[in-house]
Every structure is written in C-alpha cells, then in structure tokens.
Design an enzyme around this catalytic site. Sequence first.
Site, PDB file in Angstrom:
ATOM      1  N   ASP A 235     -23.687  48.356  -9.162  1.00 60.23           N
ATOM      2  CA  ASP A 235     -23.221  49.408  -8.270  1.00 60.23           C
ATOM      3  C   ASP A 235     -23.035  48.798  -6.888  1.00 60.23           C
ATOM      4  OD1 ASP A 235     -23.820  51.177 -10.428  1.00 60.23           O
ATOM      5  OD2 ASP A 235     -25.911  51.250  -9.737  1.00 60.23           O
ATOM      6  N   ASP A 275     -18.897  49.505 -12.513  1.00 55.98           N
ATOM      7  CA  ASP A 275     -19.911  50.493 -12.881  1.00 55.98           C
ATOM      8  C   ASP A 275     -19.921  51.587 -11.813  1.00 55.98           C
ATOM      9  OD1 ASP A 275     -21.913  51.680 -14.383  1.00 55.98           O
ATOM     10  OD2 ASP A 275     -23.501  50.391 -13.631  1.00 55.98           O
ATOM     11  N   ASP A 279     -25.521  54.780  -6.787  1.00 57.87           N
ATOM     12  CA  ASP A 279     -26.433  55.403  -7.739  1.00 57.87           C
ATOM     13  C   ASP A 279     -27.816  55.535  -7.111  1.00 57.87           C
ATOM     14  OD1 ASP A 279     -24.389  55.498  -9.560  1.00 57.87           O
ATOM     15  OD2 ASP A 279     -25.357  54.238 -11.063  1.00 57.87           O
ATOM     16  N   ARG A 332     -18.670  61.915 -11.969  1.00 61.74           N
ATOM     17  CA  ARG A 332     -19.947  61.714 -11.282  1.00 61.74           C
ATOM     18  C   ARG A 332     -19.815  61.851  -9.767  1.00 61.74           C
ATOM     19  NH1 ARG A 332     -22.767  56.653 -14.606  1.00 61.74           N
ATOM     20  NH2 ARG A 332     -22.545  57.567 -16.686  1.00 61.74           N
TER      21      ARG A 332
END
Length: 470
Positions: A235, A275, A279, A332
């Site tokens: 990330d 990715d 996060d 997301r």
Amino acid sequence: MTATSHHPRTRALARSLVAGTAALLLAAPGAALAAPGGAPGAPDQHPRDAAITERQALPADDGWAAAEGGTTGGSAATAEHLPDVSNRTELVAALEASGEEPSIIRVHGEIPLNADAEGNPITCEEIAEGTGYTLEGYLEAFDPATWGTAQPEGPMEEARERAADKQKQLITLSIPSNTTLIGAEEGAGLTGARLSVSGVDNVIVRNLVFADTADCFPSWDPTDGADGAWNSEYDSIQVIGGTTHVWIDHNTFTDEPMTDDTLPKHFGQTFQRHDGAVDITNGSDLVTLSWNQFTAHDKLSLIGSTDSEDRGDPGRLRVTLHHNLYEGVGQRAPRVRWGQVDVYNNHFVISDDQTVDYGYSFGVGKESHLWAEANSFTVTGDVEPAQFISHLRGEVIRTEGNLVNQREVDLLAAYNAEAPADEQLGTDTSWEPTLRECVHKAEVVGGVVDAWSGPQHGPAPGRLNAAGDC
C-alpha cells in the site's frame, strides 16, 4: 474531468492556477469558482485560514485523529530535526536519525524508491538480479495447463520470494512517532513507495504525490476466484500494528503512469501490480484523511483487514474521511470492518472511461459503523446509486443528505431496493459523529473538493463564508 486526462503533477499545477484565480476572486463579494465536477456556486475559498505550513498540527475538531490528545506530528521539531531530502538515501537517513524526537522531514522533488544507493531508478529486472527469478521462468513453471491448480512452490516460487524481499527492502519506509513528512515544493512526492506507519503514535503526512506503488513480483494464486488471479502487495501508506493519531492530508494517490488498463495479462488474468492506497488495520485508531485525491486506482482504503477479533480491531479503527476526491477509482472508498468511520463532504467522480472498473464506494463489513453524509457523486458512466454500497457481512450503515448529480438520493434506500432479502441493511443508530471542523453543504462539495484537494503550495485565501456552511 476524467481519470485519464493528466499526470498528477500536471493536475497539481492546474489546481494551483485555479487557487490563484480564487484568490483574485476574493476581491469580488459573492464570487464563486466554477465547479469542475459540476457543482454550481461552489465557494472560492479554502476552509483553512492560511497556507499549508510544515508546523501545522491537526485542528482541534478535525476528525477522529483530533480525539484523545490530538495529532501534532513533528510540529515541535528543533533545528536539528528539520532535514530536507531529495533522494531515497537522504530520506531513509532522515527517518532513521529522527528516532522519536519531533521531526519535520521536507521532501523536494520526485523521489523514486525503486532506486540504487545514488538514488538512480532501477528496474524490476535489475532488482531480481542474483535471485534466480525471471518472469518468463515463473510463467513457464506455473502455467495452469501443466502445473494445474496447486499453490506455487519449489525453486521458482522461492526465487520470486527472494526478489520480492529485495524490493520490499527498497521501497518500505518506516515512519517513527512524532513525525511530519511533507512536500516542500510543487511536484514533491514519492514514486513506488510503501510508507509503513506501524506501532507508532502522532504522525502527519501532507502535500505529497504518491505515484505507482507497484509490486514487481506478483504471486499467482490458481485458487483465487474461478480462474485464478495475480496478487500484489504494498500500500502507498499502511497504518498498522496499533498505530494511533495519524493525519493524512492534501496528498495525491494514483497508479499513474502505470494504470491497470496498461497491464498485460498472463494465464488469462490481469498481471495485477497494485494493492491498496491507504489501509488502516490491526488495531490502529484515531485517523483523519482529509483533502486528498485518489485517482486511477482500484482498491483504495481497507479499514480492518479481517472479520476475526484477534487483530485487536473491536473498539478501535475510528477513522474520518472528509473532503477527499475519488476520481476514476474502483472500490473501498472505504471498505470498513469494526470501526466507527465518518465519511462526509467527499466528491466521487464515476465515469465511463475509467482505467479501472467501478465496483462500489462504501463497503459495509463485519461489525462496521459507517456514517456517510453530505457527499457528492458525479456520475457520467452506467452506474446506479444502488451500486454505491456493497454488503460485505455488515448489518447497518447511515446515509444522510448525499447528492447524485446534484440531486439528493437516499443511498441506503436505493441499495435496499435492489438488494436481495438476505443482504438488506438497516440504519445505524449506534453513534453520531461530532468531530467535524467544517461541514459544507453538499451542493458545493464538488467544486470545493475539486479545487482544493491534493497538494497545495502557496497561500490559501481564507475561511469560507456562510454560503459554504463554514
């Protein structure tokens, strides 16, 4: 405005020109910027009083990161903890030297993290030298036609792991407590970087472009989905390990220039090299993401990584996301488990020429408590409001006063009208956000966010007047 129109640094320059125009308009009472996302009458002032400066702390009411002592980063740094960095070696040294003393690290220029000791960019093939890995060898070893559906193992998988470990060491930057990492000039940013904010407290990341955090060595999983899939790591920012008090503000996150639509296919599946963007997992808490741009990227923000309680997530993962631009992204934004997550005044731009397919915006996961209010959706593609919410084992969500193409839509009702009986969601009445410094009317969110999100350099005009609700 589409996700494929400009490189982020070009877009940043365009926004600085818009900001300059806004400053001139201050002389004209009632003047307003034209809203790039289509919101008419957007106020022309940024809601903070002054330019972004390196010693700014998070304002007292600005989201969850302001709770329980607030977030100051390196604002108290002394003269010996104010390094300027312009390459990977200097940046790594500055982070190591700061310890946990308040530090402000000022980034100049574009710094590649896939780089040698002199800061010169190096390719994936150069990283793999000496490990025994080649893509051609990996594809030959694990071709489903001959390998089947077993998990990859043996010499070539071990070689991939060695190569992956070399890249991980190159691109991972561990951010210590009491640190502000800030872009010092137009175009400042990190390419291919993975910021690890792990087990620390009190971190600020501002005014940077995070471009193309890409995995050189994705792994093949023949059991992922019906036909297998390529899985990548890294990330751009990973908030993990019980980290607390993090403010991520006025940055750009993008896959450009290597967007997903440019990636090849192997074994019939996209050779996925990206990715997440930001996060927040493993018991981390008290985080505010504000005024950022997320463009041309699929999986953005995972808040809570597992349905299991053994990661320390219950009672934590309190996150605020406000005044962010989500343009041409896939999913997301965010996906939530466990946490109380406040999502307000964000602008979601969904078009039919995105570099990634649109999936959903709000992921309602295990024990999640997501409150979505006064957000603006600008939709030019074939996407309906029922798609904005995804049921991912959660039970409730709160949606209030959100606009779709400048018309108010009850997003929860739109979702439930299309969802099967066993995936219906209820209205969350368990909590109500209070830490909100500035809530704009949804009608002006598109213009305000498009004009002022992402890195900002130079003076910001002044506070919004009453027309903007601040």
